[in-house]
Design a protein around this motif. Structure first.
Motif, PDB file in Angstrom:
ATOM      1  N   GLN A  39       0.356  12.756  14.313  1.00  0.00           N
ATOM      2  CA  GLN A  39      -0.651  11.931  13.541  1.00  0.00           C
ATOM      3  C   GLN A  39      -1.238  10.924  14.559  1.00  0.00           C
ATOM      4  OE1 GLN A  39      -1.226  11.691  10.464  1.00  0.00           O
ATOM      5  NE2 GLN A  39      -2.525   9.939  10.602  1.00  0.00           N
ATOM      6  N   TYR A  84       2.300  12.286   2.597  1.00  0.00           N
ATOM      7  CA  TYR A  84       1.337  11.462   2.946  1.00  0.00           C
ATOM      8  C   TYR A  84       1.534  10.687   4.118  1.00  0.00           C
ATOM      9  CZ  TYR A  84      -2.710   8.293   2.675  1.00  0.00           C
ATOM     10  OH  TYR A  84      -3.571   7.417   3.075  1.00  0.00           O
ATOM     11  N   LYS A  95       4.576   5.486   7.147  1.00  0.00           N
ATOM     12  CA  LYS A  95       3.773   4.552   7.280  1.00  0.00           C
ATOM     13  C   LYS A  95       4.022   4.343   8.748  1.00  0.00           C
ATOM     14  CE  LYS A  95       1.594   0.349   5.956  1.00  0.00           C
ATOM     15  NZ  LYS A  95       1.824  -0.595   5.285  1.00  0.00           N
ATOM     16  N   ASN A 130      -5.445   8.672   8.358  1.00  0.00           N
ATOM     17  CA  ASN A 130      -4.379   9.060   7.267  1.00  0.00           C
ATOM     18  C   ASN A 130      -4.619  10.394   7.132  1.00  0.00           C
ATOM     19  OD1 ASN A 130      -3.711   6.404   7.419  1.00  0.00           O
ATOM     20  ND2 ASN A 130      -5.069   5.998   5.802  1.00  0.00           N
ATOM     21  N   LYS A 165       5.788   9.192   1.384  1.00  0.00           N
ATOM     22  CA  LYS A 165       4.814   8.414   2.442  1.00  0.00           C
ATOM     23  C   LYS A 165       5.676   7.993   3.583  1.00  0.00           C
ATOM     24  CE  LYS A 165       1.879   4.448   2.859  1.00  0.00           C
ATOM     25  NZ  LYS A 165       1.153   3.316   1.893  1.00  0.00           N
ATOM     26  N   ASN A 203       0.836  -1.198  -0.066  1.00  0.00           N
ATOM     27  CA  ASN A 203       0.057   0.186  -0.018  1.00  0.00           C
ATOM     28  C   ASN A 203       1.099   1.253  -0.089  1.00  0.00           C
ATOM     29  OD1 ASN A 203      -2.486   1.360  -0.044  1.00  0.00           O
ATOM     30  ND2 ASN A 203      -2.722   1.350   2.089  1.00  0.00           N
ATOM     31  N   GLY A 224      -0.817   4.558  -0.366  1.00  0.00           N
ATOM     32  CA  GLY A 224      -2.360   4.952   0.246  1.00  0.00           C
ATOM     33  C   GLY A 224      -3.291   5.248  -0.164  1.00  0.00           C
ATOM     34  N   GLU A 278       0.512   7.557   6.764  1.00  0.00           N
ATOM     35  CA  GLU A 278      -0.505   6.618   7.297  1.00  0.00           C
ATOM     36  C   GLU A 278      -0.243   5.877   8.559  1.00  0.00           C
ATOM     37  OE1 GLU A 278      -0.656   2.248   5.445  1.00  0.00           O
ATOM     38  OE2 GLU A 278      -1.276   3.455   4.158  1.00  0.00           O
ATOM     39  N   CYS A 279      -1.467   5.880   9.320  1.00  0.00           N
ATOM     40  CA  CYS A 279      -1.478   5.589  10.784  1.00  0.00           C
ATOM     41  C   CYS A 279      -2.156   4.189  10.992  1.00  0.00           C
ATOM     42  CB  CYS A 279      -2.079   6.419  11.560  1.00  0.00           C
ATOM     43  SG  CYS A 279      -1.553   6.004  13.424  1.00  0.00           S
TER      44      CYS A 279
END
Length: 356
Positions: free
Chosen positions: A294, A243, A354, A251, A352, A142, A145, A245-246
Motif C-alpha cells: 500500500q 479496505y 489505516k 486507498n 479496515k 472515517n 473510508g 487507507e493510506c
C-alpha cells in the motif's frame, strides 16, 4: 411572610436515577463487545457486533422513560461516556462526544413522535441513538473510508438493533417496573399487566442475552484452538475483503485470497481474561505485506486496525514483524493474530486498515 423556593428542572430523584443507570450503562458497555463477539462466533454472521449495538443505548432509553423530561437522554449519554472514558475506552476522549450524541439523537427520536404513539417513540429513539454511534465514529475517525456499501450495511444493522434492544426492550422493562409497583408514575395509564406484549418480549430478549453470556463464559472457561494443525487455507476460506487507507490518499480494497502465495504460518498462544489459550498454528498474510504493497516508497508511523463493531487497536509500524498476520476467518473478513502481544491486540472481524 411566604418565601418561594426555585425548583430545579431535574429533581434530586431524577439526578439519582440518571447517575446510577448511566454508571451501569457505562460499565455494561464494556461487556457488550464480548457478547457481540460470542454471537458472531456462534452464528458466523458478518457484522454481528452491530446486531447487539442497541444494548449501548438501552440504559439511556430507560432513563428517559423514568425521568420523563427533555434533555435527560443527553445528560445520561454524557455521564455514560465519562464512565466509559475513565474505564479506559479504546476511543479515548472521543467516547465523550460519541456517547453524548447517542443521548441527543435518542432524545430527539423519543420526543418528536411521543404525542402520537409512545411505543413508536421508544423504537425511533432506540434506532437513532444506536445509529448515532456509527455516524459520529465515521465523522471523527472515517472508520469506513469510501466504502459506502459497508457503511450502509452496518447502519442498517445498527438501526435494527437499536429499535429492538434499546427501544422495544427498554419499553418492556419500563412497563414491567411500573406494573410491578417498583416505579410510581401518577400519569401512567392503567396497568397493562405483567403479560403485556412489550413485557414478554423484554423477558425473551433478556433470556437470549443470558444464554449468550453463558456461552461466552463457557468459551472462556474452555478455550478452543488446542489443535496444532493449521487452519484450512483453500477455497472460499481464503477470501477476506480488507479496505486499506493510506495517508497519501491512495486507498485500496484487497482480497487476501489474491495473495495466498505470500501466506505464512505462525505458532502463537493468545492471552485471554481466563488465562492463555494453548498455542496453535495460524496461517495468513503478514500485516507488513499490506504496508509494503500500500505504501511503496513510504513508511507510515502507525497502523490502525478497525473491526466491524468499531473496536480498534494501533500498531507501531516499526514493530510489526512476521508475528503479526491477517488470518481469513471464513466470514469474508479477517482476524489479526499478534504473536507475543496482549489478547486485546488480536482484533477480530477486521474491516479496515489505516496507515498514517
Amino acid at each position: 411572610m411566604v418565601i418561594s423556593m426555585a425548583r430545579y428542572y431535574f429533581s434530586t430523584r431524577d439526578l439519582l436515577f440518571i447517575a446510577i443507570l448511566s454508571c451501569l450503562g457505562g460499565v455494561a458497555s464494556t461487556y457488550v463487545g464480548y457478547l457481540a463477539s460470542t454471537f458472531g462466533g456462534l452464528t458466523g454472521i458478518p457484522f454481528a457486533g452491530q446486531l447487539l449495538s442497541g444494548l449501548h443505548i438501552f440504559w439511556i432509553m430507560l432513563i428517559m422513560a423514568i425521568v420523563d423530561k427533555k434533555g435527560s437522554g443527553a445528560l445520561a449519554g454524557l455521564l455514560k461516556g465519562f464512565v466509559e472514558f475513565v474505564s479506559g475506552s479504546h476511543l479515548g476522549a472521543g467516547v465523550l462526544l460519541v456517547s453524548l450524541m447517542e443521548g441527543i439523537f435518542a432524545d430527539v427520536g423519543f420526543w418528536l413522535p411521543k404525542k402520537l404513539n409512545r411505543t413508536v417513540g421508544f423504537i425511533v429513539a432506540g434506532a437513532l441513538g444506536s445509529w448515532a454511534n456509527i455516524l459520529i465514529n465515521q465523522l471523527l475517525y472515517n472508520r469506513f473510508g469510501g466504502n459506502y456499501y459497508l457503511l450502509g450495511t452496518v447502519s442498517v444493522f445498527s438501526l435494527l438493533s437499536g429499535a429492538i434492544f434499546a427501544g422495544y426492550m427498554g419499553l418492556g422493562i419500563y412497563r414491567l417496573l411500573v406494573d410491578s409497583g417498583a416505579l410510581k408514575k401518577p400519569a401512567e395509564p392503567k396497568k397493562s399487566g405483567i403479560f403485556s406484549v412489550p413485557g414478554m418480549v423484554a423477558i425473551v430478549l433478556i433470556a437470549f442475552l443470558a444464554v449468550l453470556a453463558g456461552a461466552y463464559c463457557v468459551s472462556m472457561a474452555q478455550p478452543s484452538g488446542g489443535s496444532t494443525a493449521p487452519p484450512a487455507t483453500n477455497g472460499t476460506d481464503m477470501h477476506a475483503k480488507l479496505y486499506v487507507e493510506c495517508a497519501t490518499g491512495d486507498n485500496n480494497t484487497y482480497d487476501l485470497a489474491d495473495y495466498a502465495s505470500r501466506f505464512i504460518t505462525v505458532y502463537a498462544a493468545k492471552e485471554t481474561k481466563s488465562g492463555v489459550e494453548p498455542a496453535r498454528n495460524y496461517t495468513g498474510l503478514p500485516l507488513s505485506a499490506i504496508v509494503e504493497m500500500q505504501c511503496a516508497g513510504g513508511n507510515p508511523g502507525h497502523i490502525g486496525v478497525i473491526a466491524s463493531d468499531g473496536y480498534q487497536q494501533t500498531f507501531s509500524a516499526s514493530e510489526v514483524n512476521d508475528g503479526v498476520i491477517l488470518v481469513p476467518n471464513g466470514k469474508g473478513l479477517c482476524d489479526i493474530v499478534a504473536k507475543g502481544r496482549p489478547g486485546s491486540m488480536w482484533v477480530r472481524d477486521v474491516v479496515k486498515i489505516k496507515l498514517y
